[in-house]
Enzyme design. Structure first.
Site, mmCIF file in Angstrom:
data_model
loop_
_atom_site.group_PDB
_atom_site.id
_atom_site.type_symbol
_atom_site.label_atom_id
_atom_site.label_comp_id
_atom_site.label_asym_id
_atom_site.label_seq_id
_atom_site.Cartn_x
_atom_site.Cartn_y
_atom_site.Cartn_z
ATOM 1 N N ASP A 214 44.940 53.190 13.971
ATOM 2 C CA ASP A 214 44.485 52.301 15.035
ATOM 3 C C ASP A 214 45.649 51.400 15.454
ATOM 4 O O ASP A 214 46.385 50.879 14.605
ATOM 5 C CB ASP A 214 43.324 51.447 14.514
ATOM 6 C CG ASP A 214 42.747 50.545 15.592
ATOM 7 O OD1 ASP A 214 41.914 51.031 16.372
ATOM 8 O OD2 ASP A 214 43.134 49.363 15.655
ATOM 9 N N ILE A 215 45.835 51.239 16.771
ATOM 10 C CA ILE A 215 46.885 50.351 17.273
ATOM 11 C C ILE A 215 46.428 48.899 17.081
ATOM 12 O O ILE A 215 45.354 48.517 17.539
ATOM 13 C CB ILE A 215 47.180 50.622 18.762
ATOM 14 C CG1 ILE A 215 47.644 52.071 18.963
ATOM 15 C CG2 ILE A 215 48.235 49.653 19.292
ATOM 16 C CD1 ILE A 215 47.812 52.463 20.419
ATOM 17 N N ASN A 222 46.176 44.709 26.316
ATOM 18 C CA ASN A 222 45.545 44.902 27.632
ATOM 19 C C ASN A 222 45.274 43.572 28.324
ATOM 20 O O ASN A 222 45.516 43.417 29.528
ATOM 21 C CB ASN A 222 44.234 45.680 27.468
ATOM 22 C CG ASN A 222 44.446 47.181 27.399
ATOM 23 O OD1 ASN A 222 45.398 47.707 27.960
ATOM 24 N ND2 ASN A 222 43.567 47.864 26.696
ATOM 25 N N ASP A 231 48.193 51.642 28.857
ATOM 26 C CA ASP A 231 48.332 53.097 28.998
ATOM 27 C C ASP A 231 49.715 53.561 28.555
ATOM 28 O O ASP A 231 49.855 54.617 27.922
ATOM 29 C CB ASP A 231 48.088 53.516 30.447
ATOM 30 C CG ASP A 231 46.611 53.542 30.801
ATOM 31 O OD1 ASP A 231 45.777 53.329 29.908
ATOM 32 O OD2 ASP A 231 46.297 53.774 31.983
ATOM 33 N N GLU A 258 41.971 53.440 21.250
ATOM 34 C CA GLU A 258 43.307 53.289 20.663
ATOM 35 C C GLU A 258 43.376 53.857 19.254
ATOM 36 O O GLU A 258 44.289 53.556 18.487
ATOM 37 C CB GLU A 258 43.723 51.816 20.655
ATOM 38 C CG GLU A 258 42.912 50.920 19.739
ATOM 39 C CD GLU A 258 41.681 50.339 20.397
ATOM 40 O OE1 GLU A 258 41.226 49.287 19.915
ATOM 41 O OE2 GLU A 258 41.176 50.919 21.384
#
Length: 349
Positions: A214-215, A222, A231, A258
């Site tokens: 997971d980021i 965002n 993106d 993500e």
């Protein structure tokens, strides 16, 4: 020197073989042009056969890239592999009149071009979202090209067939791969997980593991920098994971949002720990391009991103389905997050 006339029956046989080959095999986008280029040179008798990729279209300028050129006597040094050719659509250079006409009309062009210049060019049109397509060309050296109607028809058949096959391949690819990251999409990676889990149950050799990644703080990226920046981060992470994935051994996919799922079905668990840790370090050290509000990269500005990972063993005999392995990886990922993020945690069982 006159071009050799070729048997229509022989040419039809070659086209039939091409059709059978393209419809029976999985399509390699470059390899599918090998047979058409040979037909142009051998069956149609052109001295040179050329494959252009339409690299870009910028307002009135068409940019072609020479992908392959079959020129045994090297009589067209301007058509070397990898060369980029920029042509004006409203006033092309004379030797490229057929290339521009074929592209504009999305068909075959057979303008008589004195001197250098391909005598016959056919367009393989594709929607812009799949790239701009290709051009197939044949060049004959002599006082008169002598292009025949059956040669034009042969070009049309080849281009239409190749266009249909390439479009089919692109749609099949879209059904499997995520358009943003280039990795397998959520459905495909979940199916791959279940298949890998069932193989491990049959083999029962105690190897294999998965990693759920997971980021970190992706929502903040965002919110602070915009969704275009988000993106770009996803694209870059997909590229990094793709580069770290061993072909025919590991599988990586975008699990959702993500999150990414990595499957190491044929690796010892200890080896998977080292592979995933290297991946974590690579992401953390990577300089992500910083994107401005207009969607273009900001010079000399970079963004740093980290990822957290949870690992679970594929050979866990206490579970019945791959989704249970995934739940274990998810719990390990949660502990990575709770312990400060940017780390790798293995499920304790």
């Amino acid at each position: 020197m006159e071009k050799l006339s070729n048997s229509a029956e022989s040419l039809l046989e070659q086209l039939g073989e091409l059709s059978s080959r393209l419809t029976a095999e999985s399509v390699d986008e470059q390899g599918c042009f090998d047979k058409p280029l040979r037909i142009i040179h051998e069956a149609l008798g052109f001295h040179i056969s050329v494959l252009y990729k339409v690299a870009n279209l910028i307002e009135n300028e068409l940019i072609l890239e020479v992908v392959t050129v079959y020129s045994p006597h090297h009589v067209r040094p301007d058509l070397r592999q990898g060369a980029k050719i920029c042509l004006r659509l409203d006033a092309p250079r004379a030797e490229f009149a057929n290339e521009v006409a074929a592209f504009r009309n999305r068909n075959v062009s057979a303008i008589n071009v004195p001197g250098w210049g391909c005598d016959l060019v056919g367009a393989i049109h594709m929607p812009e979202s799949f790239g701009h397509g290709y051009l197939l060309a044949g060049d004959y050296f002599g006082e008169e090209s002598g292009t025949q109607d059956y040669e034009v028809r042969a070009f049309e058949i080849m281009c239409n067939l190749l266009g249909a096959i390439l479009m089919k391949a692109q749609f099949e690819k879209l059904a499997i791969y995520d358009g943003l990251t280039g990795l397998r999409n959520s459905r495909a990676i979940r199916e791959e997980l279940e298949s890998a889990f069932q193989r491990q149950r049959r083999q029962n050799n105690g190897i294999g593991a998965i990693a759920l990644a997971d980021i970190d703080h992706f929502k903040k990226i965002n919110d602070q920098y915009g969704h275009i920046q988000g993106d770009v981060v996803l694209q870059e992470v997909g590229r990094i994971i793709g580069a770290a994935t061993r072909k025919h051994i590991d599988v990586g996919g975008r699990y959702g949002g993500e999150e990414f799922l990595l499957i190491y079905a044929d690796s010892e668990p200890e080896q998977v720990l080292h592979i995933v840790e290297r991946l974590r370090q690579t992401v953390a050290a990577h300089e992500f391009p910083r994107i401005g509000t207009d969607g273009t990269p900001l010079p000399d500005e970079k963004l740093h991103v980290t990822m957290s990972f949870g690992i679970a063993l594929l050979g866990d005999l206490t579970v019945e389905h791959g989704k249970e392995i995934l739940a274990k990886a998810d719990r390990a990922l949660y502990r990575s997050k709770a312990d400060g993020r940017n780390r790798v945690t293995q499920d304790a069982g």
